[in-house]
Every structure is written in structure tokens, then in C-alpha cells.
Design a protein around this motif. Structure first.
Motif, PDB file in Angstrom:
ATOM      1  N   UNK A 440       0.862  -0.981   0.498  1.00 16.26           N
ATOM      2  CA  UNK A 440      -0.121  -0.170  -0.402  1.00 16.26           C
ATOM      3  C   UNK A 440       0.712   1.443  -0.673  1.00 16.26           C
ATOM      4  N   UNK A 441       0.431   2.597  -0.606  1.00 14.59           N
ATOM      5  CA  UNK A 441       0.996   3.276  -0.997  1.00 14.59           C
ATOM      6  C   UNK A 441       1.078   3.931   0.617  1.00 14.59           C
ATOM      7  N   UNK A 442       2.116   5.454   0.501  1.00 12.78           N
ATOM      8  CA  UNK A 442       2.889   5.566   1.847  1.00 12.78           C
ATOM      9  C   UNK A 442       1.492   6.528   2.205  1.00 12.78           C
ATOM     10  N   UNK A 443       0.428   7.192   1.725  1.00 15.11           N
ATOM     11  CA  UNK A 443      -0.773   8.301   1.737  1.00 15.11           C
ATOM     12  C   UNK A 443      -2.044   7.161   2.750  1.00 15.11           C
ATOM     13  N   UNK A 477       9.778   0.428   1.437  1.00 12.88           N
ATOM     14  CA  UNK A 477      10.185   0.337   0.153  1.00 12.88           C
ATOM     15  C   UNK A 477       9.737   1.210  -0.171  1.00 12.88           C
ATOM     16  N   UNK A 478      10.683   1.242  -1.856  1.00 13.32           N
ATOM     17  CA  UNK A 478      11.109   2.718  -2.051  1.00 13.32           C
ATOM     18  C   UNK A 478       9.345   3.874  -1.898  1.00 13.32           C
ATOM     19  N   UNK A 479       9.111   2.697  -2.863  1.00 12.05           N
ATOM     20  CA  UNK A 479       7.468   3.523  -3.360  1.00 12.05           C
ATOM     21  C   UNK A 479       6.426   2.851  -2.945  1.00 12.05           C
ATOM     22  N   UNK A 480       6.536   1.629  -1.768  1.00  9.51           N
ATOM     23  CA  UNK A 480       5.069   1.447  -0.584  1.00  9.51           C
ATOM     24  C   UNK A 480       5.472   0.793   0.756  1.00  9.51           C
ATOM     25  N   UNK A 481       4.600   0.813   1.433  1.00 16.65           N
ATOM     26  CA  UNK A 481       4.727  -0.479   2.262  1.00 16.65           C
ATOM     27  C   UNK A 481       4.274  -1.343   2.572  1.00 16.65           C
ATOM     28  N   UNK A 482       5.291  -2.767   2.943  1.00 23.21           N
ATOM     29  CA  UNK A 482       4.789  -3.795   2.422  1.00 23.21           C
ATOM     30  C   UNK A 482       3.593  -4.575   4.070  1.00 23.21           C
ATOM     31  N   UNK A 483       2.692  -5.173   4.255  1.00 24.32           N
ATOM     32  CA  UNK A 483       2.330  -5.025   5.055  1.00 24.32           C
ATOM     33  C   UNK A 483       2.030  -7.204   4.751  1.00 24.32           C
ATOM     34  N   UNK A 484       1.934  -7.297   5.916  1.00 27.68           N
ATOM     35  CA  UNK A 484       1.518  -8.963   5.892  1.00 27.68           C
ATOM     36  C   UNK A 484       0.720  -9.323   7.029  1.00 27.68           C
ATOM     37  N   UNK A 485      -0.145 -10.409   6.652  1.00 27.37           N
ATOM     38  CA  UNK A 485      -1.175 -10.171   7.419  1.00 27.37           C
ATOM     39  C   UNK A 485      -1.128 -12.106   7.893  1.00 27.37           C
ATOM     40  N   UNK A 486      -1.384 -12.113   9.080  1.00 27.51           N
ATOM     41  CA  UNK A 486      -1.249 -13.333  10.180  1.00 27.51           C
ATOM     42  C   UNK A 486      -2.396 -13.665  10.758  1.00 27.51           C
ATOM     43  N   UNK A 487      -2.769 -15.194   9.929  1.00 27.95           N
ATOM     44  CA  UNK A 487      -3.733 -15.651  11.101  1.00 27.95           C
ATOM     45  C   UNK A 487      -3.784 -17.151  11.544  1.00 27.95           C
ATOM     46  N   UNK A 488      -4.333 -17.732  12.085  1.00 25.20           N
ATOM     47  CA  UNK A 488      -4.731 -19.015  12.583  1.00 25.20           C
ATOM     48  C   UNK A 488      -5.818 -19.853  11.933  1.00 25.20           C
ATOM     49  N   UNK A 489      -5.639 -21.329  11.122  1.00 27.83           N
ATOM     50  CA  UNK A 489      -6.685 -21.344   9.903  1.00 27.83           C
ATOM     51  C   UNK A 489      -6.895 -22.971  11.156  1.00 27.83           C
ATOM     52  N   UNK A 517      -5.147  -0.647  -3.346  1.00 25.70           N
ATOM     53  CA  UNK A 517      -4.180  -2.147  -3.553  1.00 25.70           C
ATOM     54  C   UNK A 517      -3.124  -2.079  -4.875  1.00 25.70           C
ATOM     55  N   UNK A 518      -1.887  -1.133  -4.676  1.00 23.43           N
ATOM     56  CA  UNK A 518      -0.969  -1.012  -6.011  1.00 23.43           C
ATOM     57  C   UNK A 518       0.167  -0.818  -5.447  1.00 23.43           C
ATOM     58  N   UNK A 519       1.106  -1.455  -5.988  1.00 26.12           N
ATOM     59  CA  UNK A 519       2.435  -0.790  -5.822  1.00 26.12           C
ATOM     60  C   UNK A 519       2.325   0.420  -6.845  1.00 26.12           C
ATOM     61  N   UNK A 520       2.724   1.182  -5.775  1.00 28.76           N
ATOM     62  CA  UNK A 520       2.652   2.196  -6.900  1.00 28.76           C
ATOM     63  C   UNK A 520       3.942   2.753  -7.856  1.00 28.76           C
ATOM     64  N   UNK A 521       4.433   2.495  -8.429  1.00 29.40           N
ATOM     65  CA  UNK A 521       4.958   2.233  -8.961  1.00 29.40           C
ATOM     66  C   UNK A 521       4.891   3.561 -10.324  1.00 29.40           C
ATOM     67  N   UNK A 522       4.758   4.593 -10.694  1.00 23.96           N
ATOM     68  CA  UNK A 522       4.759   5.584 -11.151  1.00 23.96           C
ATOM     69  C   UNK A 522       5.358   6.795 -11.453  1.00 23.96           C
ATOM     70  N   UNK A 523       5.404   7.391 -11.455  1.00 22.63           N
ATOM     71  CA  UNK A 523       5.563   8.594 -11.673  1.00 22.63           C
ATOM     72  C   UNK A 523       4.705  10.247 -11.231  1.00 22.63           C
ATOM     73  N   UNK A 524       3.491   9.542 -11.747  1.00 21.18           N
ATOM     74  CA  UNK A 524       2.837  10.831 -11.127  1.00 21.18           C
ATOM     75  C   UNK A 524       0.948  10.638 -10.472  1.00 21.18           C
ATOM     76  N   UNK A 525       0.837  11.124  -9.133  1.00 23.06           N
ATOM     77  CA  UNK A 525       0.086  10.588  -8.022  1.00 23.06           C
ATOM     78  C   UNK A 525      -1.595  10.460  -8.892  1.00 23.06           C
ATOM     79  N   UNK A 526      -2.044   9.628  -9.283  1.00 15.76           N
ATOM     80  CA  UNK A 526      -3.307   9.572 -10.092  1.00 15.76           C
ATOM     81  C   UNK A 526      -4.307  10.790  -9.415  1.00 15.76           C
ATOM     82  N   UNK A 527      -5.045  11.453 -10.274  1.00 11.46           N
ATOM     83  CA  UNK A 527      -6.574  11.756  -9.579  1.00 11.46           C
ATOM     84  C   UNK A 527      -7.153  11.283  -8.584  1.00 11.46           C
ATOM     85  N   UNK A 528      -7.450  10.304  -8.834  1.00 10.41           N
ATOM     86  CA  UNK A 528      -8.508   9.675  -8.345  1.00 10.41           C
ATOM     87  C   UNK A 528      -8.492   8.511  -7.690  1.00 10.41           C
ATOM     88  N   UNK A 529      -8.678   7.550  -6.264  1.00  7.92           N
ATOM     89  CA  UNK A 529      -7.649   6.546  -5.945  1.00  7.92           C
ATOM     90  C   UNK A 529      -8.302   4.940  -6.883  1.00  7.92           C
TER      91      UNK A 529
END
Length: 581
Positions: A440-443, A477-489, A517-529
Motif C-alpha cells: 500500500x502507498x505511503x499516503x 520500500x521505495x514506493x510502498x509499504x509492505x504489510x503481511x497478515x497472519x492468521x490461524x486456520x 491496492x497497487x504498488x505505486x510504481x508511477x511518476x505521478x499520483x492519479x487524481x483518484x484512488x
């Protein structure tokens, strides 16, 4: 057709036997004219009517032993009529200062035996050798006299004709009994073999061929034995061929005597081998009972585990039998013969040079078993392959993946690969964990991401509430934060389908709260999510939640209700493969 083949077989056997019998006299009588440049033999045997008379070793009157034999045979063959019946006279002679004895019939000198003809290794006196030679000569002359007496020839022909008729009759009986014997053998094979294994394999054709081959071999053996005895009987009816029959009979009895003595001498060794075999069987039974108790959990021995009890039992059994064979080897009949030793060396070389790869797999299999990295029924990932363990063999490990494909992995590759076992800790409190990651992006606030991932985990069935799901920031990371969810099954076998359902709920939750949900590998932030509004979740051909949700949930329930592969501890797991993320 059968009688033609029998007659051809009898004729061939008779011709072969006569050829073999004629070799000995021909080799015994040296040629009268030695080949140019060849050294003449030191001695020559005198034979008459295929019977040995004496041996010449001295050169007498310029004649070599071979020439003396040739001249003596001409003199003996010239005896006919009343001359053969005349007594054999002996008188002393001296030739070239060599003392000897001449053998004469009437006025015809047959041959002369001198002292130089004696065998240097023979301890008998010259008079004893002369007496033995005279007895052998009389026996040969009597045979010659009987050969010239036509009633003896007629009697031999009559007996030979009767023996021939008896032989043909017995051969005919064997031919008639062959089909009946074949039927009985086939019935016995079908009763004792087919009745027990008919459900596994159709033995009808094989049983017929086996019975046919057994009957043919027995019939051929009986015919050859009859022909052999027939030749002995016929040859002994005529004085000229009586020595041939005696040699055939002597060879048969010597062969029987050799086999009998060999069988009797082998009895102590066979008894020893049987005793060693019985003791080894008893030890093997004891070992099997002990390890069976360990494998079933009825017996506990430090250092031995139920998972490795089967492999340990096989290893110890092989060692015990190897020691038994080593101890019993000297007592096997024929073990000391050069042929047996040569075959043993050849077999050892074949095993040494041809089993390098097999030994590598066997040793790797031992490492896999005794490391207890997984067992039958576990969900594992070996290298890039994920599936349920079907069995751990001596040479390979077999898995079944989500596509119901059986995957065979050699043990050497298993030892060199990273093995992930998703089921080994499932029986502990809290079950086994499942994890997935998003970027997820830093925003986007990280607390909001934690909350949304926790909500998605709560909506996913077959995920446990205790221990509670949690989220980690795996990387900045350079363009995003990596989150990992852990749960028991609950059941590790449902891991791929549970993970798929969890991914769907994560997409829904993030779309509900407007977080892309996207790795923001872009040069310009889109106008809307970049998200999908809830009103657009079910465009055609997608179905509303009442139908689509029920159908999707049914997939997981169907997998959970499938018959599971049994494990040694009693848990159940299904064969599935984790999808790529």
C-alpha cells in the motif's frame, strides 16, 4: 510325425554316442608313420577287439613303439579259424641285449614284450606284467573267437531286435501318456495357483504353457534315458562292441556315484544352512513384533519414533539377513568351487558399478525418513511443488497437488531442497498459521491498513479467532509499504482455498474504504484512488451476494468435507497446492 521325430532322435543319439566311444581307441593307437618334424611319443598302447593288451615303450629292432603296435595289430587281425582257438605260448628272447618274452600262437609270433617296456612308476615285476598281458590277450582272443561264432552273432541280433521293439513300444507309451500327464499337471497348477491368484491375474495361458513345457522336458528326458540304456544293452550283446557298452555303463555309474557322494557330503552343510535360516527367521519375527509395537504406540523406546520405526525395522532386517548369509555362505553346496566364487565376484562387481545412483537415493531416503521433516498426509512444499504427502518410499517421495496430479520427487532432490511443512504444527494449540501480504502507498495510514486486513480475516471462514490475526510491516520500500497478515486456520489442507477466500475479502474491504491496492510504481499520483466502488462489484456475469456468496462458500465446504488422507496421528488433510501470489 511323432514316430519320425522319435526315430531321428534315437538315431542321432546313437551316432553321437558311438562317435564319442570311438575317440578313445583312436587316440590310444598312435599312427604308424609319425609326421615330419614331430617328436614320436614315448609309448604306444596295443589294443585288440577294443580291449587293452599292453603298452610298448622301448624301440626294438629299429621299430618305434608306434610301429611295434601297428605290426602287432596286423598279426592279431590275421588270426582266423582254428588259429584263434590255439593256446598262447610264451618263450624268452634276447633282442639287442634286451631280455624279453615273445607271445606266440602256434608258429605265429604276435608281439614281444621286453623289460624296457615296463612303466618306471610301476612297482610290479616283469613276470607279473607278462602274466597280466597274457590274461588280457586271452580275453581279447576269446572275444575274437566269439565274434567269429555265428550263433553268438545271431543271439545278439535277436536280443537287439527285441530291445529295439521294446524301446519303440516305450516311446509310443510315453507319447500316449504325454497328453494325459499334461492335463494332470495343468489341473494341479490351476488348483493350487489359479484358485488363489485368479482375481489378480489371468494365469490360464501361462499355466498351459508351464504344463506343456514340463511335460515336454519330462518326455525328452525319459526318451533319452531309454535310448542310453538301449545302447548299453545292444553294445554288450556283441563281443566287438562290448567294451563300448562297458564304458557307457561305467560312465553312468560313475556319474550316479559322483552325484550321490556329492549329495551325501552336502547334507551337513544343508542342515547348517537350514538351522541358520530358521534362527534368522525367529530373530526377524522378534524384531518385527518390537517395531510394530513401537509404530502403533504400544511400546516406547528412547531414540525410536513411530514415524521412523518402519524404516528402522527394514534396515535392521537387512543387516540381520546379510549377517546370516555371510555366516551360512561357506556351508552352501558348491560354495568352495571356482565357478561359485567367480559368479560371486561378478555379481559383486555388477552391484558395485551399477548401483551408485541407487545407493545415493537409498541414503537420501534414510536422511528424509530419520529427519522426520514430514509424514504421510502432511501438506508440504518441496522446492516449487506443493501437495499432500502420499507416501515416503525408499527411492522417492510422492505428492498429490491441487490438480490431482501425482508428483514423484527423488529423495536426493528432497534432501537438497527447502521443505516447508504446513501440517506439522497443526495439532498444537492455535493451529497452523496462514499469511498473505499487500503493498500500500505511503499516503494510507498504516493503522487503517491494519484494521482493514483484520476485518478481512474476520470475514474469512475457517480462520480461527484465537489467537487473533495480526499484521506486520514487512518492509518500507521505495514506493510502498509492505504489510503481511497472519492468521490461524483449522485444517492446513484447506490452505489454498482459504487463502483465495481471504484475498477476496481483502479486495472487498479495501474497496469499501476507498484504499487502492497497487504498488505505486508511477511518476505521478492519479487524481483518484484506483478502487472499485461497491455498486460495481457485481457487473454481468457476476451474481449478487445471496447467490455468489453461497456458491463461493460451498467450494470451501466441499473441500473440507472430502475424504481426507489418513495420517499416523489420526488427522485428515486434503491434497491442494498453494496458488502463486
Amino acid at each position: 510325425m511323432m514316430f519320425d521325430r522319435v526315430f531321428k532322435l534315437v538315431a542321432a543319439c546313437a551316432l553321437f554316442s558311438l562317435t564319442l566311444l570311438s575317440v578313445d581307441p583312436v587316440l590310444a593307437q598312435a599312427s604308424s608313420t609319425p609326421s615330419a618334424g614331430a617328436t614320436p611319443p614315448a609309448s604306444a598302447d596295443l589294443r585288440f577287439m577294443d580291449r587293452p593288451i599292453t603298452t610298448f615303450r622301448a624301440t626294438l629292432g629299429g621299430l618305434t613303439p608306434e610301429q611295434r603296435v601297428s605290426r602287432s595289430q596286423r598279426a592279431l587281425e590275421s588270426l582266423t579259424g582254428p588259429t584263434v582257438e590255439a593256446p598262447v605260448e610264451l618263450f624268452n628272447v634276447t633282442i639287442e641285449q634286451k631280455n624279453g618274452v615273445a607271445f606266440r600262437v602256434r608258429d605265429r609270433i604276435l608281439f614281444t614284450l621286453v623289460e624296457d617296456d615296463l612303466d618306471p612308476d610301476d612297482d610290479r615285476s616283469f613276470d607279473a606284467v607278462v602274466a597280466e598281458t597274457r590274461a588280457l590277450l586271452l580275453a581279447a582272443l576269446n572275444a575274437r573267437q566269439a565274434q567269429l561264432h555265428w550263433p553268438d552273432i545271431a543271439r545278439g541280433l535277436i536280443y537287439s531286435a527285441l530291445a529295439t521293439a521294446l524301446l519303440l513300444g516305450l516311446v509310443w507309451v510315453i507319447g500316449r501318456m504325454r497328453s494325459r500327464l499334461q492335463a494332470k499337471i495343468q489341473y494341479a497348477v490351476e488348483r493350487h495357483v489359479l484358485h488363489r491368484t485368479a482375481k489378480c491375474f489371468d494365469w490360464t495361458g501361462s499355466a498351459f504353457q508351464l504344463a506343456y513345457q514340463i511335460v515336454q522336458i519330462m518326455a525328452l528326458f525319459l526318451v533319452l534315458a531309454l535310448v542310453y540304456f538301449y545302447l548299453i544293452f545292444v553294445l554288450e550283446q556283441f563281443p566287438a562292441t562290448e567294451p563300448m557298452g562297458a564304458r557307457l555303463s561305467g560312465f553312468l555309474w560313475s556319474l550316479i556315484d559322483r552325484f550321490a557322494l556329492g549329495a551325501v557330503s552336502a547334507i551337513p552343510g544343508v542342515v547348517t544352512v537350514i538351522v541358520i535360516f530358521l534362527l534368522t527367521r525367529a530373530i526377524q519375527s522378534l524384531i518385527g513384533n518390537v517395531f510394530q509395537a513401537i509404530q502403533s504406540g504400544r511400546l516406547t523406546i528412547p531414540g525410536l519414533h513411530p514415524e521412523t520405526a518402519g524404516a528402522t525395522r527394514r534396515v535392521i532386517t537387512i543387516i540381520v539377513w546379510a549377517l546370516a548369509v555371510t555366516v551360512a555362505y561357506p556351508y552352501f553346496p558348491g560354495a568352495q568351487s571356482d565357478v561359485f566364487k567367480g559368479l560371486s565376484v561378478l555379481f559383486g562387481l555388477m552391484v558395485t558399478f551399477g548401483s551408485a545412483g541407487i545407493v545415493n537415493q537409498l541414503m537420501s531416503g534414510m536422511v528424509v525418513i530419520y529427519s522426520r521433516a514430514f509424514r504421510k498426509g502432511d501438506l508440504v512444499k518441496i522446492g516449487e511443488t506443493t501437495g499432500i504427502v502420499l507416501r515416503v518410499d525408499t527411492l522417492s517421495v510422492k505428492l498429490v497437488n491441487l490438480r490431482q496430479e501425482e508428483v514423484t520427487i527423488p529423495n536426493a532432490l528432497v534432501v537438497g531442497a527447502v521443505v516447508r511443512n504446513y501440517s506439522s504444527l497443526a495439532d498444537q494449540q492455535g493451529g497452523t498459521s496462514l499469511s498473505t501480504s499487500v503493498t500500500i502507498g505511503y499516503d494510507t495510514p498504516w493503522r487503517q491498513v491494519h484494521a482493514m486486513l483484520t476485518i478481512a480475516a474476520g470475514r474469512t471462514r475457517h480462520l480461527l479467532g484465537e489467537p487473533a490475526p495480526f499484521v506486520l510491516q514487512r518492509a518500507l520500500s521505495d514506493f510502498y509499504v509492505e504489510y503481511e497478515l497472519y492468521a490461524s486456520m483449522e485444517n492446513p489442507a484447506q490452505r489454498p482455498l482459504i487463502l483465495s477466500e481471504l484475498h477476496g475479502h481483502i479486495l472487498d474491504v479495501f474497496n469499501e474504504y476507498g484504499v487502492q491496492i497497487m504498488s505505486p510504481h508511477f511518476e505521478e499520483q492519479p487524481d483518484a484512488n484506483v478502487v472499485v466502488p461497491k455498486s460495481g462489484w457485481f457487473p454481468a456475469p457476476a451474481r449478487p451476494p445471496a447467490q455468489a456468496g453461497t456458491q463461493a462458500a460451498g467450494v470451501v465446504d466441499a473441500v473440507a468435507s472430502q475424504p481426507a488422507t489418513p495420517t499416523p496421528t489420526g488427522s485428515t488433510r486434503n491434497g491442494v497446492q498453494e496458488p502463486r501470489r
